[in-house]
Motif scaffolding. Structure first.
Motif, PDB file in Angstrom:
ATOM      1  N   GLU A  17      95.431  49.949 -16.077  1.00 59.48           N
ATOM      2  CA  GLU A  17      95.547  49.872 -17.539  1.00 59.48           C
ATOM      3  C   GLU A  17      95.219  51.211 -18.187  1.00 59.48           C
ATOM      4  N   ALA A  18      94.160  51.875 -17.710  1.00 58.07           N
ATOM      5  CA  ALA A  18      93.773  53.169 -18.279  1.00 58.07           C
ATOM      6  C   ALA A  18      94.854  54.217 -18.029  1.00 58.07           C
ATOM      7  N   LEU A  19      95.414  54.222 -16.821  1.00 54.64           N
ATOM      8  CA  LEU A  19      96.469  55.184 -16.517  1.00 54.64           C
ATOM      9  C   LEU A  19      97.721  54.902 -17.346  1.00 54.64           C
ATOM     10  N   LEU A  20      98.067  53.629 -17.482  1.00 65.77           N
ATOM     11  CA  LEU A  20      99.217  53.255 -18.309  1.00 65.77           C
ATOM     12  C   LEU A  20      98.999  53.696 -19.761  1.00 65.77           C
ATOM     13  N   ASN A  21      97.805  53.474 -20.271  1.00 67.48           N
ATOM     14  CA  ASN A  21      97.508  53.876 -21.645  1.00 67.48           C
ATOM     15  C   ASN A  21      97.567  55.386 -21.817  1.00 67.48           C
ATOM     16  N   GLN A  22      97.138  56.128 -20.813  1.00 69.40           N
ATOM     17  CA  GLN A  22      97.176  57.584 -20.915  1.00 69.40           C
ATOM     18  C   GLN A  22      98.605  58.104 -20.888  1.00 69.40           C
ATOM     19  N   LEU A  23      99.441  57.550 -20.027  1.00 66.39           N
ATOM     20  CA  LEU A  23     100.804  58.043 -19.875  1.00 66.39           C
ATOM     21  C   LEU A  23     101.752  57.555 -20.965  1.00 66.39           C
ATOM     22  N   ASP A  24     101.439  56.434 -21.601  1.00 70.06           N
ATOM     23  CA  ASP A  24     102.325  55.803 -22.577  1.00 70.06           C
ATOM     24  C   ASP A  24     102.199  56.487 -23.944  1.00 70.06           C
ATOM     25  N   ALA A  25     103.032  57.487 -24.174  1.00 69.11           N
ATOM     26  CA  ALA A  25     102.934  58.282 -25.398  1.00 69.11           C
ATOM     27  C   ALA A  25     103.353  57.513 -26.648  1.00 69.11           C
ATOM     28  N   ASP A  26     104.345  56.631 -26.539  1.00 65.57           N
ATOM     29  CA  ASP A  26     104.829  55.927 -27.725  1.00 65.57           C
ATOM     30  C   ASP A  26     104.187  54.551 -27.915  1.00 65.57           C
ATOM     31  N   ARG A  27     103.236  54.204 -27.076  1.00 67.34           N
ATOM     32  CA  ARG A  27     102.440  52.976 -27.187  1.00 67.34           C
ATOM     33  C   ARG A  27     103.282  51.698 -27.208  1.00 67.34           C
ATOM     34  N   ASP A  28     104.328  51.665 -26.358  1.00 66.65           N
ATOM     35  CA  ASP A  28     105.134  50.450 -26.267  1.00 66.65           C
ATOM     36  C   ASP A  28     104.771  49.597 -25.055  1.00 66.65           C
ATOM     37  N   GLY A  29     103.738  49.980 -24.318  1.00 65.26           N
ATOM     38  CA  GLY A  29     103.276  49.211 -23.168  1.00 65.26           C
ATOM     39  C   GLY A  29     103.981  49.543 -21.866  1.00 65.26           C
ATOM     40  N   THR A  30     104.863  50.531 -21.890  1.00 68.24           N
ATOM     41  CA  THR A  30     105.572  50.960 -20.688  1.00 68.24           C
ATOM     42  C   THR A  30     105.556  52.480 -20.616  1.00 68.24           C
ATOM     43  N   VAL A  31     105.852  52.993 -19.433  1.00 66.25           N
ATOM     44  CA  VAL A  31     105.939  54.444 -19.238  1.00 66.25           C
ATOM     45  C   VAL A  31     107.383  54.779 -18.918  1.00 66.25           C
ATOM     46  N   ALA A  32     108.051  55.444 -19.847  1.00 56.24           N
ATOM     47  CA  ALA A  32     109.430  55.882 -19.643  1.00 56.24           C
ATOM     48  C   ALA A  32     109.431  57.172 -18.815  1.00 56.24           C
ATOM     49  N   GLU A  33     110.589  57.531 -18.320  1.00 60.25           N
ATOM     50  CA  GLU A  33     110.678  58.714 -17.461  1.00 60.25           C
ATOM     51  C   GLU A  33     110.253  59.985 -18.202  1.00 60.25           C
ATOM     52  N   ASP A  34     110.622  60.126 -19.466  1.00 62.57           N
ATOM     53  CA  ASP A  34     110.241  61.331 -20.200  1.00 62.57           C
ATOM     54  C   ASP A  34     108.735  61.393 -20.434  1.00 62.57           C
ATOM     55  N   GLU A  35     108.093  60.250 -20.661  1.00 63.58           N
ATOM     56  CA  GLU A  35     106.635  60.223 -20.809  1.00 63.58           C
ATOM     57  C   GLU A  35     105.962  60.595 -19.488  1.00 63.58           C
ATOM     58  N   PHE A  36     106.499  60.066 -18.406  1.00 69.19           N
ATOM     59  CA  PHE A  36     105.951  60.376 -17.086  1.00 69.19           C
ATOM     60  C   PHE A  36     106.113  61.861 -16.790  1.00 69.19           C
ATOM     61  N   MET A  37     107.272  62.405 -17.117  1.00 67.40           N
ATOM     62  CA  MET A  37     107.540  63.822 -16.888  1.00 67.40           C
ATOM     63  C   MET A  37     106.610  64.696 -17.731  1.00 67.40           C
ATOM     64  N   LEU A  38     106.314  64.259 -18.942  1.00 64.87           N
ATOM     65  CA  LEU A  38     105.436  65.018 -19.832  1.00 64.87           C
ATOM     66  C   LEU A  38     104.053  65.190 -19.222  1.00 64.87           C
ATOM     67  N   TRP A  39     103.510  64.123 -18.623  1.00 59.77           N
ATOM     68  CA  TRP A  39     102.152  64.168 -18.069  1.00 59.77           C
ATOM     69  C   TRP A  39     102.109  64.713 -16.656  1.00 59.77           C
ATOM     70  N   ILE A  40     103.081  64.345 -15.828  1.00 65.60           N
ATOM     71  CA  ILE A  40     103.016  64.656 -14.405  1.00 65.60           C
ATOM     72  C   ILE A  40     103.856  65.871 -14.048  1.00 65.60           C
ATOM     73  N   GLY A  41     104.899  66.133 -14.800  1.00 62.26           N
ATOM     74  CA  GLY A  41     105.845  67.183 -14.453  1.00 62.26           C
ATOM     75  C   GLY A  41     105.232  68.568 -14.428  1.00 62.26           C
ATOM     76  N   PRO A  42     105.948  69.513 -13.823  1.00 53.53           N
ATOM     77  CA  PRO A  42     105.459  70.884 -13.730  1.00 53.53           C
ATOM     78  C   PRO A  42     105.384  71.532 -15.106  1.00 53.53           C
TER      79      PRO A  42
END
Length: 168
Positions: free
Chosen positions: A102-127
């Motif tokens: 839950e904490a990781l999902l909340n951190q990665l979920d930039a638009d607060r819709d309860g899911t992590v889209a590819e662009d949100e994932f790329m924003l946090w994890i990407g190079p």
């Protein structure tokens, strides 16, 4: 909308404010807020460490996109708890408890819709190489300074950062 660690620090600050009050009936609430603050800081720290570990394992944009597509339902669908857990475990980052997910999902979920889209994932994890930074509207300091100097609105060596230097 803030990171879990920062939220924990806010709980600590509110607890200190309650403890400074002369009314003793507020003190149990302050101690409870201190406990919640401590847990928030620890959970936030764990979540941040997971993001850092994934970033070390997935070093290129293609690796991040491939890891996301491998666990997404159709390769593009946003991730929820289970997909995020699969992605992490597939790269040696173990989320042992539901609150970690839950904490990781909340951190990665930039638009607060309860899911992590590819662009949100790329924003946090990407190079964070310059090509990636450009995609998100941020530029390395050297490039920004050079662009300002070319436009004439910034002069290196100036005292106030305004074209023309100091006072006239």
């Amino acid at each position: 909308l803030i990171l879990e660690e920062a939220r924990g620090v806010l709980y600590f600050m509110v607890a200190l404010a309650l403890l400074s009050q002369p009314e003793r009936w507020l003190w149990p609430a302050a101690y409870l807020l201190q406990l919640i603050g401590l847990l928030s800081v620890l959970i936030g720290y764990r979540s941040r460490r997971c993001v850092e570990a994934l970033g070390r394992k997935l070093r290129t944009r293609d690796a991040v996109a491939g890891a996301f597509a491998a666990v997404a339902a159709d390769g593009r669908r946003p991730l929820r708890h289970f997909g995020l857990r699969l992605l992490c475990q597939g790269h040696g980052v173990h989320l042992n408890f539901l609150f970690e997910q839950e904490a990781l999902l909340n951190q990665l979920d930039a638009d607060r819709d309860g899911t992590v889209a590819e662009d949100e994932f790329m924003l946090w994890i990407g190079p964070t190489e310059p090509a990636m930074l450009d995609a998100f509207g941020a530029y390395p300091l050297e490039e920004s300074t050079a662009a300002l100097e070319r436009s004439g609105t910034h002069r290196s060596g100036g005292t106030d950062g305004v074209a023309g230097g100091g006072a006239a």
